[in-house]
Design a protein around this motif. Structure first.
Motif, mmCIF file in Angstrom:
data_model
loop_
_atom_site.group_PDB
_atom_site.id
_atom_site.type_symbol
_atom_site.label_atom_id
_atom_site.label_comp_id
_atom_site.label_asym_id
_atom_site.label_seq_id
_atom_site.Cartn_x
_atom_site.Cartn_y
_atom_site.Cartn_z
ATOM 1 N N PRO A 187 -18.929 19.816 -5.968
ATOM 2 C CA PRO A 187 -20.092 19.537 -6.820
ATOM 3 C C PRO A 187 -19.755 18.749 -8.086
ATOM 4 C CG PRO A 187 -20.225 21.775 -5.973
ATOM 5 C CD PRO A 187 -18.879 21.241 -5.577
ATOM 6 N N LEU A 188 -18.681 19.087 -8.770
ATOM 7 C CA LEU A 188 -18.291 18.368 -9.983
ATOM 8 C C LEU A 188 -18.032 16.892 -9.676
ATOM 9 C CD1 LEU A 188 -17.377 18.685 -13.053
ATOM 10 C CD2 LEU A 188 -15.065 18.778 -12.121
ATOM 11 N N THR A 189 -17.349 16.638 -8.588
ATOM 12 C CA THR A 189 -17.021 15.270 -8.190
ATOM 13 C C THR A 189 -18.285 14.504 -7.828
ATOM 14 O OG1 THR A 189 -14.889 16.051 -7.376
ATOM 15 C CG2 THR A 189 -15.641 13.907 -6.560
ATOM 16 N N ARG A 190 -19.138 15.130 -7.031
ATOM 17 C CA ARG A 190 -20.378 14.493 -6.566
ATOM 18 C C ARG A 190 -21.354 14.225 -7.712
ATOM 19 N NH1 ARG A 190 -22.654 18.697 -3.594
ATOM 20 N NH2 ARG A 190 -23.633 19.284 -5.548
ATOM 21 N N ASP A 191 -21.524 15.211 -8.587
ATOM 22 C CA ASP A 191 -22.584 15.141 -9.591
ATOM 23 C C ASP A 191 -22.174 14.465 -10.896
ATOM 24 O OD1 ASP A 191 -24.078 16.514 -7.717
ATOM 25 O OD2 ASP A 191 -23.811 18.462 -8.684
ATOM 26 N N TYR A 192 -20.886 14.465 -11.213
ATOM 27 C CA TYR A 192 -20.447 13.917 -12.495
ATOM 28 C C TYR A 192 -19.359 12.867 -12.385
ATOM 29 C CZ TYR A 192 -23.139 17.719 -14.475
ATOM 30 O OH TYR A 192 -24.156 18.566 -14.793
ATOM 31 N N VAL A 193 -18.264 13.189 -11.681
ATOM 32 C CA VAL A 193 -17.094 12.317 -11.729
ATOM 33 C C VAL A 193 -17.358 10.977 -11.045
ATOM 34 C CG1 VAL A 193 -14.664 12.076 -11.123
ATOM 35 C CG2 VAL A 193 -15.542 14.285 -11.909
ATOM 36 N N PHE A 253 -13.426 17.381 -1.062
ATOM 37 C CA PHE A 253 -12.578 16.459 -1.811
ATOM 38 C C PHE A 253 -12.998 16.497 -3.273
ATOM 39 C CE2 PHE A 253 -11.743 14.887 2.379
ATOM 40 C CZ PHE A 253 -10.469 14.353 2.301
ATOM 41 N N MET A 254 -12.017 16.338 -4.140
ATOM 42 C CA MET A 254 -12.248 16.394 -5.589
ATOM 43 C C MET A 254 -11.182 15.557 -6.275
ATOM 44 S SD MET A 254 -10.818 20.297 -6.107
ATOM 45 C CE MET A 254 -11.954 20.899 -4.879
ATOM 46 N N GLN A 255 -11.338 15.376 -7.564
ATOM 47 C CA GLN A 255 -10.311 14.687 -8.323
ATOM 48 C C GLN A 255 -9.129 15.641 -8.498
ATOM 49 O OE1 GLN A 255 -13.445 15.232 -9.338
ATOM 50 N NE2 GLN A 255 -13.021 16.942 -10.677
ATOM 51 N N LEU A 274 -25.465 9.942 -18.388
ATOM 52 C CA LEU A 274 -25.263 10.880 -17.278
ATOM 53 C C LEU A 274 -25.693 12.294 -17.635
ATOM 54 C CD1 LEU A 274 -21.832 9.766 -15.856
ATOM 55 C CD2 LEU A 274 -24.043 9.560 -14.749
ATOM 56 N N GLN A 275 -25.421 12.713 -18.876
ATOM 57 C CA GLN A 275 -25.727 14.084 -19.272
ATOM 58 C C GLN A 275 -27.187 14.266 -19.653
ATOM 59 O OE1 GLN A 275 -22.635 14.452 -22.245
ATOM 60 N NE2 GLN A 275 -21.273 15.473 -20.804
ATOM 61 N N ASN A 276 -27.882 13.174 -19.998
ATOM 62 C CA ASN A 276 -29.289 13.241 -20.393
ATOM 63 C C ASN A 276 -30.095 12.205 -19.625
ATOM 64 O OD1 ASN A 276 -28.791 15.147 -22.587
ATOM 65 N ND2 ASN A 276 -27.739 13.440 -23.549
ATOM 66 N N GLY A 334 -14.548 13.761 -21.389
ATOM 67 C CA GLY A 334 -15.523 14.782 -21.742
ATOM 68 C C GLY A 334 -15.318 16.060 -20.960
ATOM 69 N N GLN A 335 -16.261 16.977 -21.177
ATOM 70 C CA GLN A 335 -16.211 18.277 -20.511
ATOM 71 C C GLN A 335 -17.483 18.432 -19.685
ATOM 72 O OE1 GLN A 335 -16.336 22.233 -22.683
ATOM 73 N NE2 GLN A 335 -14.127 21.895 -22.445
ATOM 74 N N PHE A 336 -17.317 18.883 -18.447
ATOM 75 C CA PHE A 336 -18.421 18.987 -17.505
ATOM 76 C C PHE A 336 -18.392 20.347 -16.819
ATOM 77 C CE2 PHE A 336 -17.112 14.631 -17.961
ATOM 78 C CZ PHE A 336 -18.302 13.961 -18.142
ATOM 79 N N SER A 337 -19.562 20.854 -16.444
ATOM 80 C CA SER A 337 -19.662 22.140 -15.748
ATOM 81 C C SER A 337 -20.396 21.952 -14.431
ATOM 82 C CB SER A 337 -20.417 23.150 -16.609
ATOM 83 O OG SER A 337 -19.688 23.403 -17.784
ATOM 84 N N ALA A 338 -19.935 22.684 -13.416
ATOM 85 C CA ALA A 338 -20.551 22.616 -12.084
ATOM 86 C C ALA A 338 -20.138 23.862 -11.310
ATOM 87 C CB ALA A 338 -20.071 21.360 -11.352
ATOM 88 N N PRO A 339 -20.827 24.149 -10.196
ATOM 89 C CA PRO A 339 -20.371 25.250 -9.343
ATOM 90 C C PRO A 339 -18.968 24.946 -8.803
ATOM 91 C CG PRO A 339 -22.600 24.579 -8.764
ATOM 92 C CD PRO A 339 -22.073 23.536 -9.715
#
Length: 155
Positions: free
Chosen positions: A120-126, A31-33, A151-153, A69-74
């Motif tokens: 991963p993007l959803t879990r770790d950032y969103v 699941f993701m956004q 979140l980023q730092n 913002g902009q985020f990176s993930a697998p």
């Protein structure tokens, strides 16, 4: 070998209870956004507006979105790839309807999404961002800066 990057634009949609809308695309598990790839010649904002209309029948205007913002993930569904995501918050109430490649949608508590598989993007950032924004109050651009920095730092 360097990771190959897919540029995407995604939408964070929350309901009045602060829950986040997540979708699962046909033939996938995570699941993701909602959102998707940015087409050639398209801005991230144009892409997220197009994707939200295609996937969830949401007819939004640029003023209905706030850049988070902009985020990176697998990448969740393409092994060996990463995603670079432009994330936008939808700032008005919506009534999404599943269409296109969406198989399933769920509203989740961002602090406790349950036992579903998350991208991963959803879990770790969103979801952490969504939970932090819910704690901070109503969605507005000024809410996001400090939350994103934390979140980023992380300390």
């Amino acid at each position: 070998m360097a990771e190959r990057i897919i540029r995407i634009a995604t939408g964070l949609i929350r309901d009045s209870d602060g829950r986040a809308l997540l979708v699962r695309k046909r033939g996938t598990q995570a699941f993701m956004q909602p959102g998707g790839k940015i087409d050639a010649g398209e801005t991230a904002l144009q892409a997220v507006l197009r994707e939200l209309e295609e996937e969830l029948a949401l007819h939004l205007h640029p003023k209905d979105l706030v850049t988070l913002g902009q985020f990176s993930a697998p990448a969740a569904n393409e092994p060996g790839f990463g995603v670079q995501a432009d994330l936008f918050a939808v700032t008005r109430s919506v009534s999404p309807k599943i269409q296109a490649e969406i198989e399933e949608m769920v509203w989740v508590d961002p602090s406790a999404p349950g036992d579903i598989i998350l991208a991963p993007l959803t879990r770790d950032y969103v979801l952490p961002l969504c939970a932090a924004l819910s704690d901070e109050g109503p969605m507005a651009e000024t809410d996001c800066g400090d939350v994103l920095t934390r979140l980023q730092n992380p300390s």
